[in-house]
Write a protein that holds these residues in place. Structure first.
Motif, PDB file in Angstrom:
ATOM      1  N   VAL A  43     -63.548  25.912  -2.611  1.00 48.94           N
ATOM      2  CA  VAL A  43     -63.106  24.749  -2.857  1.00 48.94           C
ATOM      3  C   VAL A  43     -62.283  24.937  -4.058  1.00 48.94           C
ATOM      4  CG1 VAL A  43     -63.367  22.170  -2.714  1.00 48.94           C
ATOM      5  CG2 VAL A  43     -65.010  23.361  -2.086  1.00 48.94           C
ATOM      6  N   PHE A  44     -61.084  24.629  -4.246  1.00 52.32           N
ATOM      7  CA  PHE A  44     -60.066  24.194  -5.659  1.00 52.32           C
ATOM      8  C   PHE A  44     -59.638  23.119  -5.442  1.00 52.32           C
ATOM      9  CE2 PHE A  44     -60.249  28.602  -3.354  1.00 52.32           C
ATOM     10  CZ  PHE A  44     -59.780  29.402  -4.365  1.00 52.32           C
ATOM     11  N   LEU A  45     -59.524  23.062  -6.681  1.00 50.06           N
ATOM     12  CA  LEU A  45     -58.984  21.496  -7.564  1.00 50.06           C
ATOM     13  C   LEU A  45     -57.626  21.665  -8.289  1.00 50.06           C
ATOM     14  CD1 LEU A  45     -59.283  18.484  -8.784  1.00 50.06           C
ATOM     15  CD2 LEU A  45     -60.713  19.632 -10.859  1.00 50.06           C
ATOM     16  N   TYR A  46     -56.457  21.250  -7.851  1.00 53.82           N
ATOM     17  CA  TYR A  46     -55.536  21.117  -7.935  1.00 53.82           C
ATOM     18  C   TYR A  46     -55.184  20.602  -9.484  1.00 53.82           C
ATOM     19  CZ  TYR A  46     -50.332  20.654  -8.476  1.00 53.82           C
ATOM     20  OH  TYR A  46     -48.580  21.108  -8.992  1.00 53.82           O
ATOM     21  N   ASN A  47     -54.450  20.948 -10.239  1.00 52.78           N
ATOM     22  CA  ASN A  47     -54.209  20.529 -11.676  1.00 52.78           C
ATOM     23  C   ASN A  47     -52.262  20.494 -11.934  1.00 52.78           C
ATOM     24  OD1 ASN A  47     -52.954  20.139 -14.707  1.00 52.78           O
ATOM     25  ND2 ASN A  47     -55.409  21.080 -15.427  1.00 52.78           N
ATOM     26  N   ARG A  67     -59.222   8.946  -6.868  1.00 49.76           N
ATOM     27  CA  ARG A  67     -57.308   9.263  -8.861  1.00 49.76           C
ATOM     28  C   ARG A  67     -56.712   9.923  -8.280  1.00 49.76           C
ATOM     29  NH1 ARG A  67     -61.772  11.370 -12.586  1.00 49.76           N
ATOM     30  NH2 ARG A  67     -60.473  12.107 -13.994  1.00 49.76           N
ATOM     31  N   GLY A  68     -56.110  10.623  -7.349  1.00 50.05           N
ATOM     32  CA  GLY A  68     -55.070  10.767  -6.835  1.00 50.05           C
ATOM     33  C   GLY A  68     -54.530  12.870  -6.629  1.00 50.05           C
ATOM     34  N   ARG A  69     -56.335  12.868  -6.969  1.00 48.68           N
ATOM     35  CA  ARG A  69     -56.248  14.502  -6.865  1.00 48.68           C
ATOM     36  C   ARG A  69     -55.979  15.431  -6.219  1.00 48.68           C
ATOM     37  NH1 ARG A  69     -61.515  14.657 -11.013  1.00 48.68           N
ATOM     38  NH2 ARG A  69     -62.214  13.079  -9.429  1.00 48.68           N
ATOM     39  N   LEU A  70     -55.875  17.051  -6.098  1.00 46.04           N
ATOM     40  CA  LEU A  70     -56.292  17.443  -4.777  1.00 46.04           C
ATOM     41  C   LEU A  70     -57.278  18.607  -4.855  1.00 46.04           C
ATOM     42  CD1 LEU A  70     -54.881  18.256  -1.722  1.00 46.04           C
ATOM     43  CD2 LEU A  70     -53.322  19.663  -2.908  1.00 46.04           C
ATOM     44  N   TRP A  71     -57.844  18.146  -3.344  1.00 44.56           N
ATOM     45  CA  TRP A  71     -58.732  19.381  -3.484  1.00 44.56           C
ATOM     46  C   TRP A  71     -58.089  20.301  -1.837  1.00 44.56           C
ATOM     47  CZ3 TRP A  71     -63.511  19.158  -6.908  1.00 44.56           C
ATOM     48  CH2 TRP A  71     -63.326  18.369  -7.733  1.00 44.56           C
ATOM     49  N   VAL A  72     -58.616  21.603  -2.205  1.00 46.37           N
ATOM     50  CA  VAL A  72     -58.557  22.498  -0.970  1.00 46.37           C
ATOM     51  C   VAL A  72     -58.460  23.408  -0.699  1.00 46.37           C
ATOM     52  CG1 VAL A  72     -57.401  23.978  -0.649  1.00 46.37           C
ATOM     53  CG2 VAL A  72     -55.650  22.793  -2.217  1.00 46.37           C
ATOM     54  N   GLY A  73     -60.388  23.364   0.901  1.00 43.07           N
ATOM     55  CA  GLY A  73     -61.198  23.817   1.129  1.00 43.07           C
ATOM     56  C   GLY A  73     -60.657  25.343   1.979  1.00 43.07           C
ATOM     57  N   THR A  74     -61.109  26.197   1.264  1.00 44.97           N
ATOM     58  CA  THR A  74     -61.280  26.935   1.803  1.00 44.97           C
ATOM     59  C   THR A  74     -61.575  27.762   2.953  1.00 44.97           C
ATOM     60  OG1 THR A  74     -62.120  28.649   1.109  1.00 44.97           O
ATOM     61  CG2 THR A  74     -59.841  28.637   0.454  1.00 44.97           C
ATOM     62  N   ARG A  75     -62.124  28.928   4.308  1.00 50.15           N
ATOM     63  CA  ARG A  75     -63.206  29.308   5.689  1.00 50.15           C
ATOM     64  C   ARG A  75     -64.409  29.979   4.791  1.00 50.15           C
ATOM     65  NH1 ARG A  75     -64.733  28.879  10.120  1.00 50.15           N
ATOM     66  NH2 ARG A  75     -62.262  27.654  10.895  1.00 50.15           N
ATOM     67  N   ALA A  76     -63.553  30.897   3.770  1.00 53.94           N
ATOM     68  CA  ALA A  76     -64.559  31.737   3.271  1.00 53.94           C
ATOM     69  C   ALA A  76     -64.392  32.129   1.588  1.00 53.94           C
ATOM     70  CB  ALA A  76     -64.756  32.624   3.714  1.00 53.94           C
ATOM     71  N   GLN A  77     -63.874  31.445   1.031  1.00 52.51           N
ATOM     72  CA  GLN A  77     -63.543  32.143  -0.507  1.00 52.51           C
ATOM     73  C   GLN A  77     -63.665  29.885  -1.483  1.00 52.51           C
ATOM     74  OE1 GLN A  77     -63.147  34.561  -1.871  1.00 52.51           O
ATOM     75  NE2 GLN A  77     -63.666  35.359   0.285  1.00 52.51           N
TER      76      GLN A  77
END
Length: 333
Positions: A296-300, A284-294
């Motif tokens: 998963v984030f979803l970009y709005n 759906r074109g959404r960006l997911w961001v994974g970090t090493r220790a904090q």
């Protein structure tokens, strides 16, 4: 770039909610996951789920029973891996798995169950120039691009003799570093190549020219760090670059400008870590961001901010993310 959780999950939908089942190594069960320290997850054309580990080889998950079949560096290349250090898993145009390892590329024929190995042969320029391989990209034409540690990029062009290499070139045309961490193809079939020490590279396949895009001290309109971990391109052509201990950068190729997303623990809608290790744009074109220790984030995109994935059912398990899952787009649509 493919992404996945640090541990495998299976999910099913019940009464409109997703229920997660996690899998761990159980020393008393030989059919359990062999190791909890995972590096790659890939679903093949037959819907088999393949899982790579950092030091204990390859796993094939039986999704019906939740059990695992192990493949390790034993018995020679026809019956096992060349190395137990697995980095990436991708499929070629014939559906064979390309597995990047510390000792070359292992190709697994899912139909026959046999392995073949592609590795460096001294004084043979048609082989891989470096056995320590990392990222793999299958481009739109079916060619396989292999990022290596210290050997630059090696390319196996479909229907031709392997391999062609792209490396640094003093005073000439080449990539900025031979330590390659990520390779992505854009809609024009040009390549974006991330390195571990010398920033981002743009390869124009029409002209055959490379352009290096790096951090410039004192210049806010430059890459925030030269240590690139992941690249993803959105539907508008913006290039998102995850830098380790830098920022998340959004590069606009047409204007040559950057926007930096800096971590801010005081802002609930900002990233909370500068240790970003993976990016994924879903179907759906959404960006997911994974970090090493904090987590998963979803970009709005509408609000130009981020939401931390914090469901109580699995937030703690999602906290430690290495590079995260392509299956995510199946879960969230």
């Amino acid at each position: 770039m493919d992404c996945y959780y640090a541990r495998p999950y299976q999910h099913e939908r019940k009464k409109g909610k997703y229920v997660f089942q996690s899998y761990f190594h159980d020393p008393s069960n030989p059919a359990s996951l062999i190791d909890d320290d995972l590096s790659a997850v890939f679903e093949d054309q037959y819907h088999n789920l393949w899982i790579g580990t950092h030091n204990n080889g390859l796993e094939l998950m039986d999704r019906a029973t939740g059990t695992f079949k192990h493949y390790s560096a034993k018995g020679g290349p026809s019956s096992g891996l060349s190395s137990n250090v697995i980095r990436k898993i991708k499929a070629d145009k014939d559906g064979k798995l390309w597995i990047s390892t510390l000792n070359g590329i292992d190709i697994f024929d899912v139909k026959t169950g046999k392995f073949t190995v592609l590795n460096h042969v001294p004084n043979d320029p048609l082989t891989l120039n470096q056995n320590s391989t990392y990222d793999i990209l299958k481009d739109a034409a079916g060619s396989m691009w292999v990022g290596t540690y210290y050997g630059g990029v090696n390319v196996y062009h479909a229907n031709s003799t392997p391999f062609r290499e792209y490396k640094t070139s003093l005073g000439g045309n080449g990539i900025s570093s031979n330590v390659v961490s990520a390779i992505v193809e854009d809609e024009n079939h040009n390549l974006w190549i991330g390195t571990e020490a010398e920033g981002l590279n743009y390869y124009n396949r029409t002209t055959g020219k490379f352009k290096a895009i790096k951090n410039e001290i004192g210049n806010p309109n430059s890459l925030s760090s030269n240590l690139v971990k992941a690249i993803s391109i959105d539907k508008k052509g913006s290039v998102w670059v995850a830098t380790y201990e830098g920022n998340l950068d959004r590069y606009l190729p047409f204007s040559g400008t950057f926007k930096h997303y800096k971590p801010n623990t005081a802002d609930p809608h900002a990233l909370n870590s500068n240790r970003i290790v993976c990016l994924l744009h879903d179907s759906r074109g959404r960006l997911w961001v994974g970090t090493r220790a904090q987590g998963v984030f979803l970009y709005n995109e509408a609000k130009d901010n981020f939401t931390l994935l914090n469901s109580a059912a699995y937030n703690q398990e999602l906290k430690f993310v290495r590079t995260f899952l392509r299956i995510l787009q199946k879960i969230y649509g």
